[in-house]
Design a protein around this motif. Structure first.
Motif, PDB file in Angstrom:
ATOM      1  N   UNK A 118       0.848  -1.200   0.000  1.00  0.00           N
ATOM      2  CA  UNK A 118       0.000   0.000   0.000  1.00  0.00           C
ATOM      3  C   UNK A 118       0.884   1.252   0.000  1.00  0.00           C
ATOM      4  N   UNK A 119       0.994   1.959  -1.158  1.00  0.00           N
ATOM      5  CA  UNK A 119       1.820   3.169  -1.224  1.00  0.00           C
ATOM      6  C   UNK A 119       1.122   4.364  -0.549  1.00  0.00           C
ATOM      7  N   UNK A 120       1.920   5.299  -0.090  1.00  0.00           N
ATOM      8  CA  UNK A 120       1.395   6.510   0.534  1.00  0.00           C
ATOM      9  C   UNK A 120       0.794   7.411  -0.542  1.00  0.00           C
ATOM     10  N   UNK A 121      -0.389   7.940  -0.272  1.00  0.00           N
ATOM     11  CA  UNK A 121      -1.122   8.731  -1.266  1.00  0.00           C
ATOM     12  C   UNK A 121      -0.764  10.211  -1.176  1.00  0.00           C
ATOM     13  N   UNK A 122      -0.656  10.726   0.045  1.00  0.00           N
ATOM     14  CA  UNK A 122      -0.328  12.140   0.246  1.00  0.00           C
ATOM     15  C   UNK A 122       0.970  12.222   1.048  1.00  0.00           C
ATOM     16  N   UNK A 123       1.962  12.933   0.494  1.00  0.00           N
ATOM     17  CA  UNK A 123       3.295  12.978   1.085  1.00  0.00           C
ATOM     18  C   UNK A 123       3.498  14.232   1.926  1.00  0.00           C
ATOM     19  N   UNK A 124       4.260  14.092   2.992  1.00  0.00           N
ATOM     20  CA  UNK A 124       4.613  15.240   3.836  1.00  0.00           C
ATOM     21  C   UNK A 124       5.725  16.016   3.153  1.00  0.00           C
ATOM     22  N   UNK A 125       5.492  17.294   2.923  1.00  0.00           N
ATOM     23  CA  UNK A 125       6.467  18.068   2.145  1.00  0.00           C
ATOM     24  C   UNK A 125       6.563  19.509   2.624  1.00  0.00           C
ATOM     25  N   UNK A 126       6.506  19.700   3.931  1.00  0.00           N
ATOM     26  CA  UNK A 126       6.671  21.039   4.476  1.00  0.00           C
ATOM     27  C   UNK A 126       7.431  20.931   5.793  1.00  0.00           C
ATOM     28  N   UNK A 127       7.905  22.068   6.297  1.00  0.00           N
ATOM     29  CA  UNK A 127       8.623  22.071   7.562  1.00  0.00           C
ATOM     30  C   UNK A 127       9.860  21.198   7.497  1.00  0.00           C
ATOM     31  N   UNK A 128       9.917  20.191   8.355  1.00  0.00           N
ATOM     32  CA  UNK A 128      11.066  19.294   8.396  1.00  0.00           C
ATOM     33  C   UNK A 128      11.033  18.214   7.322  1.00  0.00           C
ATOM     34  N   UNK A 129       9.932  18.128   6.583  1.00  0.00           N
ATOM     35  CA  UNK A 129       9.726  16.979   5.709  1.00  0.00           C
ATOM     36  C   UNK A 129       9.936  17.338   4.239  1.00  0.00           C
ATOM     37  N   UNK A 130      10.627  16.440   3.507  1.00  0.00           N
ATOM     38  CA  UNK A 130      10.903  16.621   2.085  1.00  0.00           C
ATOM     39  C   UNK A 130      10.609  15.324   1.342  1.00  0.00           C
ATOM     40  N   UNK A 131       9.464  14.700   1.625  1.00  0.00           N
ATOM     41  CA  UNK A 131       9.204  13.375   1.061  1.00  0.00           C
ATOM     42  C   UNK A 131       9.146  13.386  -0.469  1.00  0.00           C
ATOM     43  N   UNK A 132       8.715  14.508  -1.059  1.00  0.00           N
ATOM     44  CA  UNK A 132       8.624  14.546  -2.521  1.00  0.00           C
ATOM     45  C   UNK A 132       9.987  14.714  -3.176  1.00  0.00           C
ATOM     46  N   UNK A 133      11.015  14.915  -2.382  1.00  0.00           N
ATOM     47  CA  UNK A 133      12.380  14.879  -2.911  1.00  0.00           C
ATOM     48  C   UNK A 133      12.777  13.436  -3.226  1.00  0.00           C
ATOM     49  N   UNK A 134      12.174  12.470  -2.508  1.00  0.00           N
ATOM     50  CA  UNK A 134      12.570  11.076  -2.622  1.00  0.00           C
ATOM     51  C   UNK A 134      11.500  10.189  -3.243  1.00  0.00           C
ATOM     52  N   UNK A 135      10.246  10.499  -2.961  1.00  0.00           N
ATOM     53  CA  UNK A 135       9.142   9.632  -3.387  1.00  0.00           C
ATOM     54  C   UNK A 135       8.155  10.413  -4.255  1.00  0.00           C
ATOM     55  N   UNK A 136       7.299   9.679  -4.943  1.00  0.00           N
ATOM     56  CA  UNK A 136       6.138  10.303  -5.569  1.00  0.00           C
ATOM     57  C   UNK A 136       4.892   9.739  -4.894  1.00  0.00           C
ATOM     58  N   UNK A 137       3.815  10.498  -4.833  1.00  0.00           N
ATOM     59  CA  UNK A 137       2.591   9.991  -4.204  1.00  0.00           C
ATOM     60  C   UNK A 137       1.879   9.012  -5.135  1.00  0.00           C
ATOM     61  N   UNK A 138       1.138   8.090  -4.539  1.00  0.00           N
ATOM     62  CA  UNK A 138       0.278   7.204  -5.332  1.00  0.00           C
ATOM     63  C   UNK A 138      -0.958   8.020  -5.690  1.00  0.00           C
ATOM     64  N   UNK A 139      -0.887   8.690  -6.801  1.00  0.00           N
ATOM     65  CA  UNK A 139      -1.866   9.721  -7.136  1.00  0.00           C
ATOM     66  C   UNK A 139      -3.201   9.223  -7.638  1.00  0.00           C
ATOM     67  N   UNK A 140      -3.473   7.941  -7.505  1.00  0.00           N
ATOM     68  CA  UNK A 140      -4.732   7.389  -8.018  1.00  0.00           C
ATOM     69  C   UNK A 140      -5.444   6.638  -6.902  1.00  0.00           C
ATOM     70  N   UNK A 141      -6.231   7.334  -6.094  1.00  0.00           N
ATOM     71  CA  UNK A 141      -6.978   6.649  -5.020  1.00  0.00           C
ATOM     72  C   UNK A 141      -7.836   5.520  -5.578  1.00  0.00           C
ATOM     73  N   UNK A 142      -7.917   4.449  -4.810  1.00  0.00           N
ATOM     74  CA  UNK A 142      -8.691   3.239  -5.142  1.00  0.00           C
ATOM     75  C   UNK A 142      -8.136   2.479  -6.365  1.00  0.00           C
ATOM     76  N   UNK A 143      -6.970   2.886  -6.855  1.00  0.00           N
ATOM     77  CA  UNK A 143      -6.385   2.183  -8.006  1.00  0.00           C
ATOM     78  C   UNK A 143      -5.414   1.113  -7.518  1.00  0.00           C
ATOM     79  N   UNK A 144      -5.489  -0.071  -8.135  1.00  0.00           N
ATOM     80  CA  UNK A 144      -4.615  -1.195  -7.785  1.00  0.00           C
ATOM     81  C   UNK A 144      -4.050  -1.796  -9.067  1.00  0.00           C
ATOM     82  N   UNK A 145      -2.759  -2.160  -9.041  1.00  0.00           N
ATOM     83  CA  UNK A 145      -2.154  -2.866 -10.153  1.00  0.00           C
ATOM     84  C   UNK A 145      -1.212  -3.936  -9.616  1.00  0.00           C
ATOM     85  N   UNK A 146      -0.430  -4.564 -10.476  1.00  0.00           N
ATOM     86  CA  UNK A 146       0.429  -5.674 -10.058  1.00  0.00           C
ATOM     87  C   UNK A 146       1.868  -5.198  -9.854  1.00  0.00           C
ATOM     88  N   UNK A 147       2.482  -5.736  -8.814  1.00  0.00           N
ATOM     89  CA  UNK A 147       3.893  -5.449  -8.531  1.00  0.00           C
ATOM     90  C   UNK A 147       4.694  -6.736  -8.704  1.00  0.00           C
TER      91      UNK A 147
END
Length: 713
Positions: A112-141
């Motif tokens: 289950x990937x994170x949908x909304x990333x913390x990207x303010x204050x102390x957090x820079x998650x979008x420097x490293x990750x991208x959000x799973x921008x499609x809620x309720x979407x599932x595919x194969x890994x």
């Protein structure tokens, strides 16, 4: 009484890139959860690698090692017969995702990937990750080959799905998603999810916990449901302290809450809940109508039941009782958060202890009392039988003693770990400050040295005279300039002497191992913010700002005073009264019978006012003109518009000319949302146009003139 389920969440003291240590703590938490009768265990965000890996998240090795550690967990039979929620990053389609691995009996059910990333204050998650921008979407890994062998298949579902068991439905949201206006738990709850799992890497800041708790309470109060909140705990290698406080909440009521500050590396919080209470809570027809309009989630089916398969009523098991939320006072937070952070840094750095240049003022006093608080927590952990703390204490401080030695009092361990040095000048240091430093050191048990640096001071001045023929004297400068010239020479107190003593004192004391001491800083948030400058600054580069780490660098002077007042009684330290009543002074000028140099007088503003400026600048995001407008209202009963303008302009002027100092601030414990930490939190230029010539200052002056003309009419 309906169907009872026992569930566990946990707080783990994970350390970035401590692969085997992190994995061992994860496995221990799973084993403890099973021992407590749990059928589900949720752990902190990115727990396998540690949350604060920063740019290591860009390295391929990190993802390989995460899968290797997950394989160890999945293949460990002691981790079977319990549904697991484990945090780690995953690369999918050449993109990096912050993920949760939901697994059972050695098999992955869902990534289950994170949908909304913390990207303010102390957090820079979008420097490293991208959000799973499609809620309720599932595919194969497609799984790594080492996991394919365990899984018995080459791929598993990845995406925003939920887990369906024979007795309930489970959904996951990750940290930041709880804080967003449209949180995933809203739609999941409408789709019949009854148990929500939240895996977090949430840091401590003063007065922050109540926000976190209130959001979780509201989420389940509105939706109904069982919410398991897990959080990392401890210092994982950077400026943040993750403050644990794992919780289980049912329908807006806390039924289990873990500690916010402790020296336990693994803390498992368990509760027994009644799933039928959730179903009864969700009776409202309006909720039912909204559920028909909510988007549907894919359900990953499993035959594993969280509740007992027996339909027989067991009177020996009951739901966990409701609890009131537990909060610490800000003063207690200061005493416990930085203390836990210091202990993690000390034991993991392999250093021999700490050293503080103890001046007799309130800032170095606060740093010293926090170290003493650390020792109090260590003694409590020893009394509780904490094996990890006992082993660390014997390794770090027990080198003097026979095998099996353990300290009995905080002072006993403080004497072995903590070193204080009063670096005075016979001509300028008062007997009061010298005496306060000595008495505090005695009461807390530190190894104390009292010395004068007059010879070093005059030798430093002599270098200039010998090289240029110029001998600086008081009469060469205005008084503020003279203060700062003296301050420049006195820098050697800390930059040279503190590190000299930190490296040599273990040898002087015949401590084996050869490790040096960590120098602790004692510059508070407010003076760091302003630079405390008259012309060049009381917070001089490489003076009291020069240290290895700083436990008070993000704490306001106002809060430090409250902490010392609290510690005076809580720690039974009467000597602290003298620190509270003393005039804040850097003792940069000779003391006479009727004059003591005052920091606040020289700054032209109080520390309380500095704290206000800091909050308006960072938290309210106000520039000079906006700050002036705000303070016209806030200070209208005590200050004229022109006085407000003078203070606002003075603050911004000195902030600008001393901005370069903040680029080299000692790494500090993060505790305030207006921290001036330049490297992680407060990103601003360090060369500004002159503020006295700026348009914003001109607008302030225009507004003052208008107000004064209006007042005359």
């Amino acid at each position: 009484m309906g169907r009872l389920i026992t569930l566990s969440t946990c707080s783990l003291n994970q350390w970035v890139l401590d692969w085997e240590g992190n994995t061992a703590r994860i496995i221990q938490s799973i084993q403890e959860a099973k021992a407590q009768g749990s059928s589900l265990r949720v752990g902190p965000e990115l727990e396998i690698c540690g949350y604060g890996c920063l740019d290591h998240f860009l390295e391929q090795d990190l993802y390989l090692h995460c899968w290797e550690m997950l394989a160890k967990i999945l293949s460990d039979k002691s981790c079977y017969d319990i549904l697991l929620d484990i945090g780690m990053p995953v690369i999918h389609r050449s993109n990096r995702f912050n993920c949760r691995i939901l697994a059972l009996n050695g098999k992955i059910l869902l990534i289950r990937p994170k949908i909304w990333l913390a990207n303010d204050g102390n957090y820079r998650e979008m420097r490293y990750f991208i959000p799973w921008g499609r809620p309720q979407h599932v595919e194969e890994y497609y799984l790594p080959r080492m996991i394919q062998k365990l899984q018995g298949s080459i791929k598993v579902p990845i995406g925003d799905a939920v887990i369906s068991t024979p007795d309930t439905c489970i959904g996951a949201e990750t940290c930041e998603e709880l804080f967003t206006p449209s949180s995933p738990h809203n739609f999941m709850g409408l789709n019949g999810v009854e148990i929500f799992l939240n895996s977090s890497g949430s840091h401590h800041a003063l007065r922050k916990l109540d926000i976190r708790v209130s959001l979780i309470l509201e989420a389940t109060r509105k939706n109904g449901g069982i919410y398991l909140y897990s959080n990392q705990k401890g210092g994982d290698g950077d400026r943040l302290y993750y403050d644990g406080c794992a919780m289980v909440i049912v329908n807006g009521e806390i039924v289990a809450q873990g500690s916010q500050f402790s020296l336990d590396d693994v803390e498992v919080v368990t509760a027994t809940v009644d799933i039928e209470e959730v179903r009864a809570y969700r009776f409202a027809p309006s909720r039912g109508l909204q559920s028909l309009q909510a988007p549907a989630y894919r359900r990953i089916e499993t035959n594993f039941s969280l509740s007992s398969d027996s339909d027989d009523f067991d009177s020996s098991i009951a739901p966990s009782p409701k609890l009131k939320p537990r909060y610490h006072l800000p003063e207690e937070e200061i005493g416990m958060g930085p203390a836990c952070w210091l202990w993690d840094y000390l034991r993991r750095s392999k250093a021999a202890g700490f050293l503080v240049p103890l001046s007799g003022g309130i800032d170095s006093c606060a740093t010293s009392v926090i170290v003493f608080s650390m020792c109090r927590l260590i003694i409590k952990a020893i009394e509780d039988g904490n094996k990890q703390v006992i082993a660390d204490v014997q390794r770090i401080a027990g080198a003097y003693e026979a095998e099996g030695w353990l300290p009995k009092t905080p002072q006993e361990i403080n004497y072995r770990l903590f070193h204080t040095v009063f670096m005075g000048m016979a001509s300028q240091s008062s007997s009061e400050t010298r005496s306060r430093a000595k008495e505090l050191a005695k009461d807390i048990g530190s190894y104390h040295i009292d010395m004068d640096i007059d010879d070093a001071f005059h030798a430093q001045k002599g270098l200039l005279t010998k090289a240029t023929g110029f001998e600086p004297r008081q009469g060469h400068f205005s008084r503020p300039q003279a203060v700062n010239k003296i301050n420049t020479f006195i820098d050697s107190r800390f930059m040279v002497n503190a590190y000299l003593f930190a490296q040599m004192l273990p040898t002087v004391r015949k401590r084996p191992g050869g490790g040096g001491l960590l120098v602790l800083g004692s510059a508070n948030c407010d003076e760091s913010l302003r630079g405390n400058a008259v012309f060049d600054g009381y917070l001089t580069k490489y003076d009291c700002s020069s240290a290895d780490i700083n436990p008070i660098g993000s704490i306001s002077k106002t809060d430090l005073k409250r902490f010392i007042l609290w510690a005076q009684k809580a720690f039974d330290l009467p000597i602290l009264e003298g620190f509270l009543t003393a005039i804040p002074t850097a003792e940069l000028e000779p003391i006479t019978h009727d004059y003591v140099q005052s920091d606040e007088a020289d700054m032209g503003m109080t520390y309380d006012e500095l704290s206000v400026f800091g909050r308006l600048r960072k938290e309210q995001k106000l520039g000079p003109y906006g700050m002036f407008q705000r303070l016209l209202h806030d200070w209208k009963d005590t200050m004229e518009p022109r006085d407000v303008a003078v203070k606002v302009k003075r603050f911004h002027h000195y902030y600008a000319i001393n901005r370069h100092k903040l680029t080299v601030l000692t790494p500090a414990y993060h505790a305030e949302n207006y921290s001036p930490d330049d490297n992680r939190f407060d990103l601003r230029p360090f060369l500004y146009p002159p503020f006295f010539e700026s348009w914003s200052f001109k607008r302030i002056d225009e507004e003052v003139e208008k107000l004064e003309k209006r007042a005359k009419k």
